[in-house]
Design a protein around this motif. Structure first.
Motif, PDB file in Angstrom:
ATOM      1  N   VAL A  19       0.877  -1.330  -0.136  1.00  0.00           N
ATOM      2  CA  VAL A  19      -0.595   0.073   0.147  1.00  0.00           C
ATOM      3  C   VAL A  19       1.203   0.482   0.099  1.00  0.00           C
ATOM      4  CG1 VAL A  19      -1.610   1.297   1.119  1.00  0.00           C
ATOM      5  CG2 VAL A  19      -1.847  -1.052   1.411  1.00  0.00           C
ATOM      6  N   THR A  20       0.452   1.944  -1.032  1.00  0.00           N
ATOM      7  CA  THR A  20       1.175   3.535  -1.129  1.00  0.00           C
ATOM      8  C   THR A  20       0.840   4.344  -0.646  1.00  0.00           C
ATOM      9  OG1 THR A  20       1.694   3.009  -3.415  1.00  0.00           O
ATOM     10  CG2 THR A  20       3.518   1.919  -2.275  1.00  0.00           C
ATOM     11  N   PHE A  21       1.084   5.258  -0.536  1.00  0.00           N
ATOM     12  CA  PHE A  21       0.222   7.413  -0.749  1.00  0.00           C
ATOM     13  C   PHE A  21       1.266   8.306  -1.230  1.00  0.00           C
ATOM     14  CE2 PHE A  21      -2.560   5.107   1.924  1.00  0.00           C
ATOM     15  CZ  PHE A  21      -2.022   4.641   3.064  1.00  0.00           C
ATOM     16  N   THR A  22       0.618   9.116  -2.294  1.00  0.00           N
ATOM     17  CA  THR A  22       0.846   9.982  -2.780  1.00  0.00           C
ATOM     18  C   THR A  22       0.226  11.177  -2.201  1.00  0.00           C
ATOM     19  OG1 THR A  22       1.138   8.689  -4.946  1.00  0.00           O
ATOM     20  CG2 THR A  22       1.588  11.292  -5.332  1.00  0.00           C
ATOM     21  N   GLN A  24       0.596  19.974  -6.460  1.00  0.00           N
ATOM     22  CA  GLN A  24       1.172  19.550  -6.983  1.00  0.00           C
ATOM     23  C   GLN A  24       2.519  18.666  -5.585  1.00  0.00           C
ATOM     24  OE1 GLN A  24       3.565  21.628  -9.368  1.00  0.00           O
ATOM     25  NE2 GLN A  24       2.023  22.403  -9.683  1.00  0.00           N
ATOM     26  N   PRO A  25       3.087  17.862  -6.238  1.00  0.00           N
ATOM     27  CA  PRO A  25       3.654  17.218  -5.001  1.00  0.00           C
ATOM     28  C   PRO A  25       4.130  17.532  -3.637  1.00  0.00           C
ATOM     29  CG  PRO A  25       4.469  16.111  -7.537  1.00  0.00           C
ATOM     30  CD  PRO A  25       3.671  18.148  -7.379  1.00  0.00           C
ATOM     31  N   ALA A  26       3.734  17.159  -2.602  1.00  0.00           N
ATOM     32  CA  ALA A  26       4.173  17.001  -1.029  1.00  0.00           C
ATOM     33  C   ALA A  26       4.849  15.558  -0.929  1.00  0.00           C
ATOM     34  CB  ALA A  26       3.603  17.874  -0.135  1.00  0.00           C
ATOM     35  N   PRO A  27       4.876  15.583   0.307  1.00  0.00           N
ATOM     36  CA  PRO A  27       5.593  14.692   0.954  1.00  0.00           C
ATOM     37  C   PRO A  27       4.804  13.898   2.467  1.00  0.00           C
ATOM     38  CG  PRO A  27       7.854  16.440   1.739  1.00  0.00           C
ATOM     39  CD  PRO A  27       6.742  17.112   1.062  1.00  0.00           C
ATOM     40  N   CYS A  28       4.752  12.864   1.814  1.00  0.00           N
ATOM     41  CA  CYS A  28       3.636  11.940   3.038  1.00  0.00           C
ATOM     42  C   CYS A  28       4.483  11.699   4.301  1.00  0.00           C
ATOM     43  CB  CYS A  28       2.624  10.708   1.812  1.00  0.00           C
ATOM     44  SG  CYS A  28       2.075  11.377   0.581  1.00  0.00           S
ATOM     45  N   SER A  29       3.973  11.439   5.628  1.00  0.00           N
ATOM     46  CA  SER A  29       4.451  11.887   6.100  1.00  0.00           C
ATOM     47  C   SER A  29       4.403   9.205   5.971  1.00  0.00           C
ATOM     48  CB  SER A  29       3.304  11.122   7.397  1.00  0.00           C
ATOM     49  OG  SER A  29       2.522  10.153   7.744  1.00  0.00           O
ATOM     50  N   LYS A  30       5.248   8.860   7.050  1.00  0.00           N
ATOM     51  CA  LYS A  30       5.764   7.704   7.386  1.00  0.00           C
ATOM     52  C   LYS A  30       4.738   7.003   7.251  1.00  0.00           C
ATOM     53  CE  LYS A  30       7.506   3.842  10.072  1.00  0.00           C
ATOM     54  NZ  LYS A  30       8.427   3.179  11.186  1.00  0.00           N
ATOM     55  N   HIS A  65      -5.512  25.882   1.459  1.00  0.00           N
ATOM     56  CA  HIS A  65      -5.269  24.518   0.623  1.00  0.00           C
ATOM     57  C   HIS A  65      -5.467  23.695   0.646  1.00  0.00           C
ATOM     58  CE1 HIS A  65      -1.052  27.623   1.138  1.00  0.00           C
ATOM     59  NE2 HIS A  65      -1.175  27.071   2.107  1.00  0.00           N
ATOM     60  N   MET A  66      -5.425  23.422  -0.796  1.00  0.00           N
ATOM     61  CA  MET A  66      -6.235  21.931  -1.190  1.00  0.00           C
ATOM     62  C   MET A  66      -5.284  20.479  -1.100  1.00  0.00           C
ATOM     63  SD  MET A  66      -9.549  23.002  -2.315  1.00  0.00           S
ATOM     64  CE  MET A  66     -10.054  21.956  -3.063  1.00  0.00           C
ATOM     65  N   ILE A  67      -5.541  19.223  -0.196  1.00  0.00           N
ATOM     66  CA  ILE A  67      -4.826  18.732  -0.339  1.00  0.00           C
ATOM     67  C   ILE A  67      -5.951  17.335  -0.518  1.00  0.00           C
ATOM     68  CG2 ILE A  67      -3.980  17.162   1.552  1.00  0.00           C
ATOM     69  CD1 ILE A  67      -3.392  20.395   1.548  1.00  0.00           C
ATOM     70  N   THR A  68      -4.650  16.773  -1.177  1.00  0.00           N
ATOM     71  CA  THR A  68      -5.264  14.992  -2.074  1.00  0.00           C
ATOM     72  C   THR A  68      -4.336  14.345  -1.838  1.00  0.00           C
ATOM     73  OG1 THR A  68      -6.464  16.482  -4.004  1.00  0.00           O
ATOM     74  CG2 THR A  68      -5.758  14.440  -4.661  1.00  0.00           C
ATOM     75  N   VAL A  69      -4.583  12.875  -0.953  1.00  0.00           N
ATOM     76  CA  VAL A  69      -4.122  12.315  -1.082  1.00  0.00           C
ATOM     77  C   VAL A  69      -4.519  11.131  -1.780  1.00  0.00           C
ATOM     78  CG1 VAL A  69      -2.698   9.640   0.003  1.00  0.00           C
ATOM     79  CG2 VAL A  69      -3.660  12.595   1.622  1.00  0.00           C
ATOM     80  N   ILE A  70      -3.737  10.181  -3.120  1.00  0.00           N
ATOM     81  CA  ILE A  70      -4.187   9.243  -3.956  1.00  0.00           C
ATOM     82  C   ILE A  70      -3.061   8.020  -3.156  1.00  0.00           C
ATOM     83  CG2 ILE A  70      -4.226   8.450  -6.570  1.00  0.00           C
ATOM     84  CD1 ILE A  70      -3.734  11.160  -7.270  1.00  0.00           C
ATOM     85  N   ALA A  71      -3.973   6.705  -3.032  1.00  0.00           N
ATOM     86  CA  ALA A  71      -3.467   5.847  -2.443  1.00  0.00           C
ATOM     87  C   ALA A  71      -3.663   4.726  -3.302  1.00  0.00           C
ATOM     88  CB  ALA A  71      -4.161   5.169  -1.609  1.00  0.00           C
TER      89      ALA A  71
END
Length: 336
Positions: free
Chosen positions: A85-88, A94-100, A175-181
């Protein structure tokens, strides 16, 4: 194992289920790992929540703009430890770091809907009296180390959790936050998006509404001040104002603050906040007095003649602090 289970009565059914689940974890039985370790054939289902909103913005020390968790509509959505399982993460596209990503693995535990209750009268001879007085019973404490599971809920093989850290130099505002799993079954076709409110602008410096004359013989000054903020200045847990009073001449004195009583301090009334964006407060110098039973209270302070400086600043709910407002005044010798 079947022979053992057949000997377990009605009272042991729940224990046998937990033992069986533990055995499944040890030997690797769980959601199918042939194609997708979550046991279904669809991409992950992700829940995303903003850390900061207009009503409760997040500040520089907030840690994250949003946090996410894989949802489990049914048992087939639970993940095993060898799932992929990975997350973006994206901030304003714009790409931004995800936490662990953190994962709660292993065995499912089901807690019954009706918890067992434990009554413990202080002594046997008082048992009947306790019942008559309607003494409430306490829930039986769970063993140390056992995870909390709400009644009727299941602790599953997942979920995966994480958050979107606040990057350096992020601008103030929304800010608009999007997370793609994604997992073994593909990428989430409808990734969630939320709006996070980031507040790094300090409130306006307080305005002094009333103060003693610049020079007078009044030794008991009183100050009233107000401040405003564009986002949120006040919550029920904190006094937004920080005020102090210090003698400058003839001999510099130690500043006294509107903190907890102890020696000399500024006693305050407020804050009075007609809205979440504007507050007013009143302070005056006192010293500690003690009453019956060890209670403490403030006795109005009479300042000795000299030059004094009063300072006041204000912080919003995310600890952005305003510049200080200063006011100097002189206490003169009383007229004969």
């Amino acid at each position: 194992m079947l022979a053992i289970l057949s000997q377990v009565g009605a009272r042991g059914k729940r224990l046998s289920c937990v033992v069986l689940a533990a055995c499944m974890c040890v030997i690797g039985i769980g959601p199918s790992s042939a194609l997708a370790d979550d046991g279904n054939s669809v991409p992950p289902n992700l829940e995303l929540t903003a850390s900061g909103t207009n009503e409760a913005p997040v500040g520089l020390h907030g840690g994250s703009l949003a946090y996410y968790e894989t949802k489990e509509p049914d048992l087939s959505w639970g993940y095993t430890a060898n799932s992929n399982v990975t997350f973006t993460c994206l901030i304003d596209g714009q790409p931004a770091p995800c936490s662990k990503s953190y994962y709660d693995e292993c065995c499912r535990v089901v807690r019954p809907l009706t918890p067992r209750i434990l009554c413990r009268p202080r002594a046997k001879k008082h048992a009947a009296a306790s019942v008559k007085r309607g003494k409430p019973c306490r829930p039986r404490p769970r063993p140390i180390g056992e995870p909390y599971v709400p009644p009727g809920r299941t602790l599953g093989y997942g979920p995966y959790t994480g958050w979107v850290p606040i990057p350096e130099n992020l601008s103030h505002g929304e800010h608009m936050i999007t997370v793609i799993a994604s997992d073994e079954d593909g990428v989430d076709p409808t990734p969630p998006t939320v709006t996070a409110v980031y507040d790094i602008v300090a409130p306006n410096a307080p305005t002094i509404l009333s103060a003693p004359p610049r020079s007078s013989s009044d030794p008991t000054p009183r100050f009233k001040f107000t401040a405003t903020d564009e986002r949120k200045l006040y919550d029920t847990y904190n006094d937004p104002f920080s005020a102090s009073l210090r003698r400058l001449k003839p001999t510099p004195g130690k500043p006294v603050y509107n903190g907890s009583p102890g020696g000399d301090y500024l006693e305050w009334r407020g804050p009075f906040c007609p809205t979440l964006f504007r507050c007013t407060e009143v302070v005056w110098p006192v010293y500690s007095g003690y009453g019956e039973g060890g209670t403490s209270f403030g006795i109005r302070e009479h300042l000795v003649p000299g030059l004094y400086e009063f300072r006041v600043s204000v912080s919003d709910t995310v600890f952005n602090e305003s510049p200080s407002t200063r006011y100097r005044f002189r206490v003169t010798e009383p007229a004969p």
